[in-house]
Motif scaffolding. Structure first.
Motif, PDB file in Angstrom:
ATOM      1  N   ALA A   1       0.814  -1.190  -0.039  1.00 10.17           N
ATOM      2  CA  ALA A   1       0.043  -0.074  -0.110  1.00 10.17           C
ATOM      3  C   ALA A   1       0.709   1.092  -0.001  1.00 10.17           C
ATOM      4  CB  ALA A   1      -0.910   0.026   1.266  1.00 10.17           C
ATOM      5  N   THR A   2       2.053   1.207   0.769  1.00  8.87           N
ATOM      6  CA  THR A   2       2.847   2.451   0.837  1.00  8.87           C
ATOM      7  C   THR A   2       3.596   2.578  -0.630  1.00  8.87           C
ATOM      8  OG1 THR A   2       3.463   1.869   3.040  1.00  8.87           O
ATOM      9  CG2 THR A   2       4.706   3.170   1.953  1.00  8.87           C
ATOM     10  N   LEU A   3       3.907   1.703  -1.038  1.00  4.18           N
ATOM     11  CA  LEU A   3       4.464   1.424  -2.524  1.00  4.18           C
ATOM     12  C   LEU A   3       3.333   2.225  -3.442  1.00  4.18           C
ATOM     13  CD1 LEU A   3       6.920   1.007  -4.320  1.00  4.18           C
ATOM     14  CD2 LEU A   3       6.063  -1.126  -4.630  1.00  4.18           C
ATOM     15  N   PHE A   4       2.275   1.705  -3.260  1.00  7.31           N
ATOM     16  CA  PHE A   4       1.307   2.101  -4.316  1.00  7.31           C
ATOM     17  C   PHE A   4       1.147   3.802  -4.193  1.00  7.31           C
ATOM     18  CE2 PHE A   4      -3.293   3.229  -5.043  1.00  7.31           C
ATOM     19  CZ  PHE A   4      -3.248   2.730  -6.463  1.00  7.31           C
ATOM     20  N   LEU A   5       0.907   4.069  -2.839  1.00  7.01           N
ATOM     21  CA  LEU A   5       0.699   5.714  -2.628  1.00  7.01           C
ATOM     22  C   LEU A   5       1.915   6.419  -3.222  1.00  7.01           C
ATOM     23  CD1 LEU A   5      -0.880   5.541   1.072  1.00  7.01           C
ATOM     24  CD2 LEU A   5      -1.982   5.939  -1.322  1.00  7.01           C
ATOM     25  N   ALA A   6       3.075   5.948  -3.057  1.00  4.50           N
ATOM     26  CA  ALA A   6       4.188   6.398  -3.423  1.00  4.50           C
ATOM     27  C   ALA A   6       4.272   6.661  -5.072  1.00  4.50           C
ATOM     28  CB  ALA A   6       5.681   5.712  -2.935  1.00  4.50           C
ATOM     29  N   ILE A   7       3.976   5.850  -5.696  1.00  2.00           N
ATOM     30  CA  ILE A   7       3.861   5.664  -7.062  1.00  2.00           C
ATOM     31  C   ILE A   7       2.793   7.100  -7.519  1.00  2.00           C
ATOM     32  CG2 ILE A   7       3.167   4.507  -9.212  1.00  2.00           C
ATOM     33  CD1 ILE A   7       4.310   1.852  -7.883  1.00  2.00           C
ATOM     34  N   ILE A   8       1.771   6.960  -7.043  1.00  2.00           N
ATOM     35  CA  ILE A   8       0.623   7.809  -7.240  1.00  2.00           C
ATOM     36  C   ILE A   8       1.193   9.228  -6.924  1.00  2.00           C
ATOM     37  CG2 ILE A   8      -1.587   8.723  -6.503  1.00  2.00           C
ATOM     38  CD1 ILE A   8      -1.748   6.256  -8.166  1.00  2.00           C
ATOM     39  N   ALA A   9       1.968   9.536  -5.891  1.00  2.00           N
ATOM     40  CA  ALA A   9       2.455  10.788  -5.466  1.00  2.00           C
ATOM     41  C   ALA A   9       3.590  11.008  -6.551  1.00  2.00           C
ATOM     42  CB  ALA A   9       3.012  10.797  -4.226  1.00  2.00           C
ATOM     43  N   ILE A  10       4.394  10.302  -7.074  1.00  2.70           N
ATOM     44  CA  ILE A  10       5.379  10.637  -7.951  1.00  2.70           C
ATOM     45  C   ILE A  10       4.928  11.026  -9.221  1.00  2.70           C
ATOM     46  CG2 ILE A  10       7.121   9.599  -9.398  1.00  2.70           C
ATOM     47  CD1 ILE A  10       7.899   7.919  -7.109  1.00  2.70           C
ATOM     48  N   LEU A  11       3.578  10.211  -9.622  1.00  3.14           N
ATOM     49  CA  LEU A  11       2.984  10.421 -11.138  1.00  3.14           C
ATOM     50  C   LEU A  11       2.260  11.881 -10.840  1.00  3.14           C
ATOM     51  CD1 LEU A  11       1.347   7.153 -11.908  1.00  3.14           C
ATOM     52  CD2 LEU A  11       3.177   8.054 -12.796  1.00  3.14           C
ATOM     53  N   LEU A  12       1.580  12.143  -9.758  1.00  2.58           N
ATOM     54  CA  LEU A  12       1.117  13.662  -9.572  1.00  2.58           C
ATOM     55  C   LEU A  12       2.136  14.623  -9.668  1.00  2.58           C
ATOM     56  CD1 LEU A  12      -1.647  12.700  -7.099  1.00  2.58           C
ATOM     57  CD2 LEU A  12      -1.988  12.993  -9.326  1.00  2.58           C
ATOM     58  N   TYR A  13       3.064  14.576  -9.137  1.00  2.00           N
ATOM     59  CA  TYR A  13       4.303  15.247  -9.017  1.00  2.00           C
ATOM     60  C   TYR A  13       4.736  15.693 -10.583  1.00  2.00           C
ATOM     61  CZ  TYR A  13       8.897  17.418  -8.443  1.00  2.00           C
ATOM     62  OH  TYR A  13       9.932  18.447  -8.369  1.00  2.00           O
ATOM     63  N   LYS A  14       4.681  14.593 -11.185  1.00  2.00           N
ATOM     64  CA  LYS A  14       5.504  14.766 -12.718  1.00  2.00           C
ATOM     65  C   LYS A  14       4.635  15.321 -13.648  1.00  2.00           C
ATOM     66  CE  LYS A  14       8.699  10.639 -12.736  1.00  2.00           C
ATOM     67  NZ  LYS A  14       9.058   9.467 -13.500  1.00  2.00           N
ATOM     68  N   ARG A  15       3.226  15.196 -13.318  1.00  2.00           N
ATOM     69  CA  ARG A  15       2.324  15.651 -14.073  1.00  2.00           C
ATOM     70  C   ARG A  15       2.145  17.353 -13.871  1.00  2.00           C
ATOM     71  NH1 ARG A  15      -3.172  17.323 -13.353  1.00  2.00           N
ATOM     72  NH2 ARG A  15      -4.301  17.544 -15.384  1.00  2.00           N
ATOM     73  N   HIS A  16       2.203  17.669 -12.640  1.00  2.00           N
ATOM     74  CA  HIS A  16       2.465  19.083 -12.123  1.00  2.00           C
ATOM     75  C   HIS A  16       3.627  19.686 -12.739  1.00  2.00           C
ATOM     76  CE1 HIS A  16       2.252  22.700  -9.605  1.00  2.00           C
ATOM     77  NE2 HIS A  16       3.384  22.322  -9.329  1.00  2.00           N
ATOM     78  N   ARG A  17       4.889  19.091 -12.660  1.00  2.00           N
ATOM     79  CA  ARG A  17       5.973  19.630 -13.514  1.00  2.00           C
ATOM     80  C   ARG A  17       5.936  19.703 -14.676  1.00  2.00           C
ATOM     81  NH1 ARG A  17       8.724  22.649 -11.494  1.00  2.00           N
ATOM     82  NH2 ARG A  17      10.307  22.322 -13.159  1.00  2.00           N
ATOM     83  N   ARG A  18       5.011  18.841 -15.591  1.00  2.00           N
ATOM     84  CA  ARG A  18       5.002  19.221 -16.966  1.00  2.00           C
ATOM     85  C   ARG A  18       4.075  20.156 -17.237  1.00  2.00           C
ATOM     86  NH1 ARG A  18       4.203  13.147 -17.076  1.00  2.00           N
ATOM     87  NH2 ARG A  18       1.975  13.672 -16.917  1.00  2.00           N
ATOM     88  N   ILE A  19       3.155  20.610 -16.442  1.00  2.00           N
ATOM     89  CA  ILE A  19       2.251  21.673 -16.658  1.00  2.00           C
ATOM     90  C   ILE A  19       3.023  23.089 -16.530  1.00  2.00           C
ATOM     91  CG2 ILE A  19       0.269  22.767 -15.744  1.00  2.00           C
ATOM     92  CD1 ILE A  19      -0.975  20.314 -15.177  1.00  2.00           C
ATOM     93  N   ILE A  20       4.099  23.019 -15.187  1.00  2.00           N
ATOM     94  CA  ILE A  20       4.714  24.249 -15.043  1.00  2.00           C
ATOM     95  C   ILE A  20       5.622  24.308 -16.362  1.00  2.00           C
ATOM     96  CG2 ILE A  20       6.357  25.094 -13.606  1.00  2.00           C
ATOM     97  CD1 ILE A  20       3.732  25.141 -12.402  1.00  2.00           C
ATOM     98  N   GLU A  21       6.213  23.305 -16.678  1.00  2.00           N
ATOM     99  CA  GLU A  21       7.544  23.536 -17.722  1.00  2.00           C
ATOM    100  C   GLU A  21       6.543  23.825 -18.992  1.00  2.00           C
ATOM    101  OE1 GLU A  21       9.234  19.641 -17.860  1.00  2.00           O
ATOM    102  OE2 GLU A  21      10.358  19.959 -16.259  1.00  2.00           O
ATOM    103  N   ALA A  22       5.409  23.303 -19.550  1.00  2.00           N
ATOM    104  CA  ALA A  22       4.683  23.862 -20.668  1.00  2.00           C
ATOM    105  C   ALA A  22       4.404  25.395 -20.544  1.00  2.00           C
ATOM    106  CB  ALA A  22       3.439  23.070 -20.719  1.00  2.00           C
ATOM    107  N   GLN A  23       3.710  25.769 -19.311  1.00  2.00           N
ATOM    108  CA  GLN A  23       3.620  27.364 -19.248  1.00  2.00           C
ATOM    109  C   GLN A  23       4.872  27.944 -19.343  1.00  2.00           C
ATOM    110  OE1 GLN A  23       1.747  27.283 -15.188  1.00  2.00           O
ATOM    111  NE2 GLN A  23      -0.270  26.714 -16.013  1.00  2.00           N
TER     112      GLN A  23
END
Length: 419
Positions: A288-310
């Motif tokens: 469960a901890t690993l799953f939550l960590a993967i979700i957090a990493i994916l959300l962080y990468k998505r946020h970074r892509r949005i910032i970089e696109a802007q």
């Protein structure tokens, strides 16, 4: 990382379930402030009768003591899981000679037929010894710990001619710490002594005794065993005529807790926890901890892509403006800066208004005059009309044709234009 570690600990603690059943052995009541763990017995109705100790009620409201073959010693601490307790060694008699009070009994002597013996964790300091000890394997040199101790305490033993040091627990010292006139007349002991420390950090003297794991309780009939159906009173195949409360399968005997338990964790103790359940629980928690960590990493990468696109879009727009800016560097302004330049889009600075948006005159902090296009939401057409409206309000004479084209282009995009 810290959150993961805390989650791991919480999961492990939540899934650690003890599988003990009803006990077939009764633990004795506390002796004063001291808990009496199984199998130690202070009366015929509790504990295991082979593990007798005594609660001396006359000594300060209740003091647990251990009776050797010929003397009595107070118990200062007990470690049930290690199956050990520490007794206070005999003290020096109050006279000018270096003699311990149990000299008349020849020191500590245990009954070798009982389940108690001296551990190897004891460092024994023999004091006031005769020259006969020089032929022994003991350390009687001038640098031995006993001399360090005698010199530090500066008591009656400091003037003794000879003293010796050794670690107890060998075959000849498992059941006695011997003192006598023809050997050494006094002794003391320290448990787990760190010889690198000063004497003032050795702690209080103590002698550690251990007990062997008890077997199932002796019984005369089924009534003597528990009434929960966990054990049965039957003959002991290793002792003629002895009956014991043997645990019913699949239960096994836990000698530390004195209970029949469902699972045996390892060869040194039973009833702690079911390893299978524990491993499964820990695996689930880590998963469960690993799953939550993967979700957090994916959300962080998505946020970074949005910032970089802007950031990339802003850079491209600056490049476009600079390419047609006639050598003057373009700049992107924040909404706050634009509102300040137009006095919060003051009507007094309105250059023009139309169906596609409004154009305001503005002043930057360095005094530069600008035109600000405030386009209507979703509107990208009609820039010519907007431009014409803006020029009717005093802009016509000040702008060249190339400036007008830049205003038309950039006004449609909603950018601030330098005049």
């Amino acid at each position: 990382m810290e959150t993961t570690r805390q989650l791991f600990i919480f999961t492990a603690a939540a899934l650690l379930i003890y599988a003990g059943c009803a006990s077939s052995a009764k633990q004795c009541s506390d002796c004063g402030n001291t808990t009496v763990p199984y199998p130690l017995s202070t009366s015929p109705t509790c504990g295991d009768q082979s593990y007798k100790v005594r609660c001396d009620a006359a000594a300060g409201g209740g003091t647990l003591v251990f009776d050797s073959l010929n003397n009595t010693y107070p118990i200062t601490s007990i470690n049930p899981s290690a199956q050990r307790f520490v007794i206070k060694p005999a003290t020096l008699v109050s006279n000018a000679t270096c003699v311990t009070s149990d000299l008349v009994h020849q020191g500590l002597q245990l009954n070798s037929s009982l389940p108690f013996n001296v551990t190897s964790s004891n460092t024994i300091l023999y004091l006031n010894c005769t020259a006969d000890l020089l032929r022994s394997p003991l350390n009687c040199s001038s640098s031995s710990l006993c001399h360090v101790y005698a010199n530090y305490t500066r008591g009656v033993c400091a003037n003794a001619p000879l003293c010796c040091t050794f670690r107890a627990g060998g075959s000849s010292t498992s059941y006695m710490i011997r003192v006598r006139e023809s050997g050494c007349s006094a002794y003391t002991s320290f448990v787990n002594l760190d010889s690198s420390l000063g004497v003032d950090r050795w702690g209080q003297p103590g002698l550690e005794i251990q007990w062997v794991s008890p077997r199932e309780p002796v019984c005369g009939s089924q009534v003597d065993c528990d009434d929960g159906g966990n054990s049965t009173c039957r003959l002991d195949p290793t002792e003629s005529g002895v009956r014991r409360c043997f645990c019913n399968s699949p239960l096994v005997w836990d000698p530390i807790q004195g209970v029949c338990v469902k699972y045996c964790q390892d060869a040194q103790g039973c009833g702690k926890a079911d390893k299978t359940a524990l491993i499964a629980g820990l695996t689930s928690g880590l998963g469960a901890t690993l799953f939550l960590a993967i979700i957090a990493i994916l959300l962080y990468k998505r946020h970074r892509r949005i910032i970089e696109a802007q950031e990339r879009l802003a850079k491209e727009r600056e490049d476009i403006l600079n390419a047609s800016g006639g050598g003057r560097a373009a700049k992107l302004f924040t909404g706050k800066e634009i509102k300040k330049a137009t006095h919060d889009f003051s009507k007094d600075l309105l250059l023009g208004a139309g169906g596609y948006g409004d154009v305001y005159k503005g002043f930057l902090q360095d005094g530069t005059v600008v035109a600000v296009k405030c386009a209507k939401l979703g509107n990208t057409k009609g820039t010519d009309q907007v431009l014409n409206e803006g020029l009717k309000h005093g802009g016509r004479g000040q702008l060249t044709w190339s400036h007008r084209l830049r205003i038309a282009h950039d006004a449609a995009e909603g950018w601030l234009i330098l005049i």
